[in-house]
Design a protein around this motif. Structure first.
Motif, PDB file in Angstrom:
ATOM      1  N   ALA A 176       0.808  -1.211   0.000  1.00 31.61           N
ATOM      2  CA  ALA A 176       0.000   0.000   0.000  1.00 31.61           C
ATOM      3  C   ALA A 176       0.848   1.270   0.000  1.00 31.61           C
ATOM      4  O   ALA A 176       0.365   2.360  -0.270  1.00 31.61           O
ATOM      5  CB  ALA A 176      -0.917   0.002   1.220  1.00 31.61           C
ATOM      6  N   ASP A 177       2.138   1.131   0.319  1.00 29.02           N
ATOM      7  CA  ASP A 177       2.941   2.328   0.566  1.00 29.02           C
ATOM      8  C   ASP A 177       3.578   2.925  -0.681  1.00 29.02           C
ATOM      9  O   ASP A 177       4.375   3.855  -0.587  1.00 29.02           O
ATOM     10  CB  ASP A 177       4.031   2.007   1.593  1.00 29.02           C
ATOM     11  N   LEU A 178       3.259   2.351  -1.871  1.00 18.38           N
ATOM     12  CA  LEU A 178       3.746   2.875  -3.158  1.00 18.38           C
ATOM     13  C   LEU A 178       5.255   2.751  -3.333  1.00 18.38           C
ATOM     14  O   LEU A 178       5.841   3.410  -4.171  1.00 18.38           O
ATOM     15  CB  LEU A 178       3.319   4.331  -3.351  1.00 18.38           C
ATOM     16  N   GLN A 179       5.873   1.870  -2.532  1.00 19.03           N
ATOM     17  CA  GLN A 179       7.300   1.630  -2.767  1.00 19.03           C
ATOM     18  C   GLN A 179       7.472   0.846  -4.066  1.00 19.03           C
ATOM     19  O   GLN A 179       8.503   0.929  -4.716  1.00 19.03           O
ATOM     20  CB  GLN A 179       7.893   0.813  -1.610  1.00 19.03           C
ATOM     21  N   ASP A 180       6.456   0.061  -4.393  1.00 21.55           N
ATOM     22  CA  ASP A 180       6.465  -0.688  -5.634  1.00 21.55           C
ATOM     23  C   ASP A 180       5.504   0.009  -6.591  1.00 21.55           C
ATOM     24  O   ASP A 180       4.305   0.040  -6.345  1.00 21.55           O
ATOM     25  CB  ASP A 180       6.006  -2.128  -5.380  1.00 21.55           C
TER      26      ASP A 180
ATOM     27  N   GLU B  26      11.787   4.595  -2.161  1.00 22.01           N
ATOM     28  CA  GLU B  26      11.811   4.874  -0.723  1.00 22.01           C
ATOM     29  C   GLU B  26      10.368   5.008  -0.234  1.00 22.01           C
ATOM     30  O   GLU B  26       9.489   5.388  -0.993  1.00 22.01           O
ATOM     31  CB  GLU B  26      12.538   6.195  -0.547  1.00 22.01           C
ATOM     32  N   ARG B  27      10.136   4.700   1.039  1.00 16.21           N
ATOM     33  CA  ARG B  27       8.789   4.895   1.580  1.00 16.21           C
ATOM     34  C   ARG B  27       8.584   6.382   1.837  1.00 16.21           C
ATOM     35  O   ARG B  27       9.333   6.979   2.605  1.00 16.21           O
ATOM     36  CB  ARG B  27       8.639   4.109   2.878  1.00 16.21           C
ATOM     37  N   LYS B  28       7.572   6.980   1.190  1.00 19.90           N
ATOM     38  CA  LYS B  28       7.379   8.425   1.354  1.00 19.90           C
ATOM     39  C   LYS B  28       6.356   8.746   2.426  1.00 19.90           C
ATOM     40  O   LYS B  28       6.386   9.781   3.063  1.00 19.90           O
ATOM     41  CB  LYS B  28       6.914   9.032   0.027  1.00 19.90           C
TER      42      LYS B  28
HETATM   43 MG    MG Z   1       7.068  -0.868   2.221  1.00 16.38          MG
END
Ligand code: MG
Ligand code: UDP
Length: 328
Positions: free
Chosen positions: A97-101, A201-203
């Motif tokens: 969910a964190d948009l790192q991918d 990176e996790r933003k």
């Molecule tokens: Mg992550």
């Protein structure tokens, strides 16, 4: 009939990420329109922040989005399995969910899928925003796993992938009580390909994986694929007993021939400590396997659904049919 893609997203306390996630997914759905239909399954892993509230709003607004909320925080692997069990897609993409991918990679993954690949691993060729130690630890994790098992994972790790319906079904039939998803998928076979990408990176928000969770994941993964620790233990046990036995014979000979020069206290302590330690380690290793066997034999449902986008009121208690047991 156009094909259906399910996007499975485990979500745990991601109130900061969600507002950034949905626009990117909306854009993707629009891009894929006429090509593949998309359904998004957001699995709330019992978040304690505003996540549940946000998910309901998202699902109310857009029929392509669905959520289920698990009754307890169970870890992303179980959340993903819960999502896979709910989804109807001809293939599924597992996304954080964190948009790192980046979701923008999905069209390319679909291309690979259309070329008859059942599993498309997005392999991080580069990772942004991680310290050297973190990268070292992550690489060590995958290297150890690959060294000690027949199942091979991409050496830099894999947590973003597309899997075909046949793989989803096979996976749901074969997972055990302490799932280690990437390994469980890799082990299945089928046609698997890798596709490099840069993990960002996790933003928004912070990583939900603390050291304890990481160590647990490592133990689960290791025990799931490898009997090596058990075997090493037997080898070690045999070697140490052989040395001990030889030493015992020596002592008897010394005693009988009268050359008793053993400094009793020191020798005794060393033997007690060394052997005590080795036995502890061995028991620990056996324990790791044993409790997993116990967990598995209990056949407890892996998770319960507390609420879902399909049931209207988030506080409504569902009938016992909401109990989900993964098939054995
Ligand atoms: Mg992550
Ligand atoms: N997650 C989850 N349950 C947990 C921990 C994490 O569902 O107990 C989700 C999280 O919301 C995210 C994904 O799993 O969508 C990956 O977690 P995170 O980004 O914290 O891990 P990292 O990228 O640091 O490995």
């Amino acid at each position: 009939m156009s094909k259906l893609l399910s996007i499975i997203i485990p979500v745990y306390n991601e109130e900061e990420s969600l507002p950034h996630l949905t626009p990117r997914l909306d854009a993707l759905i629009a891009l894929l329109e006429g090509n593949v239909a998309v359904e998004v399954w957001l699995i709330d892993d019992h978040s304690t922040d505003k996540t549940a509230f946000l998910l309901r709003a998202i699902c109310d607004e857009n029929p392509a989005y669905h959520f289920i909320r698990l009754a307890a925080n169970s870890g992303s692997h179980i959340a993903i399995l819960a999502g896979l069990q709910q989804c109807h897609g001809d293939c599924a993409v597992i996304l954080a969910a964190d948009l790192q991918d980046p979701p923008e990679l999905i069209p390319e993954m679909l291309e690979q899928w259309r070329e008859n690949n059942h599993v498309v691993w997005a392999v991080r060729s580069q990772r942004e925003g991680l310290s050297r130690t973190e990268i070292f630890m992550a690489n060590l994790f995958y290297r150890l796993l690959n060294t000690f098992s027949e199942v091979k994972l991409p050496p830099t790790g894999a947590d973003y992938s597309l899997i075909d319906r046949v793989v989803i079904n096979a996976l749901l039939q074969s997972v055990t009580a302490n799932p280690s998803l990437a390994l469980d998928v890799a082990r299945l076979g089928f046609n698997q390909v890798e596709m490099p990408y840069v993990k960002a990176e996790r933003k928004y928000g912070v990583s939900k994986w603390n050291l304890r969770k990481k160590l647990t994941a490592f133990a689960d993964a290791f025990v799931s694929i490898s009997f090596m620790p058990l075997r090493l233990m037997s080898y070690l046990g045999m070697t140490v007993s052989a040395i001990g036995f030889a030493y015992a014979i020596l002592i008897v000979i010394f005693r009988l021939t009268g050359i008793v020069q053993v400094d009793g206290w020191a020798a005794l302590m060393i033997v007690v400590l060394v052997f005590g330690g080795i036995q502890m380690i061995m028991l620990g290793v056996i324990g790791e396997y044993l409790w997993r066997t116990l967990e598995q034999s209990r056949k407890r449902p892996m998770y319960f659904i507390e609420a879902s986008s399909e049931d209207g009121d988030s506080h409504a208690q569902k009938a016992p049919s909401s109990q989900e047991t993964l098939p054995e």
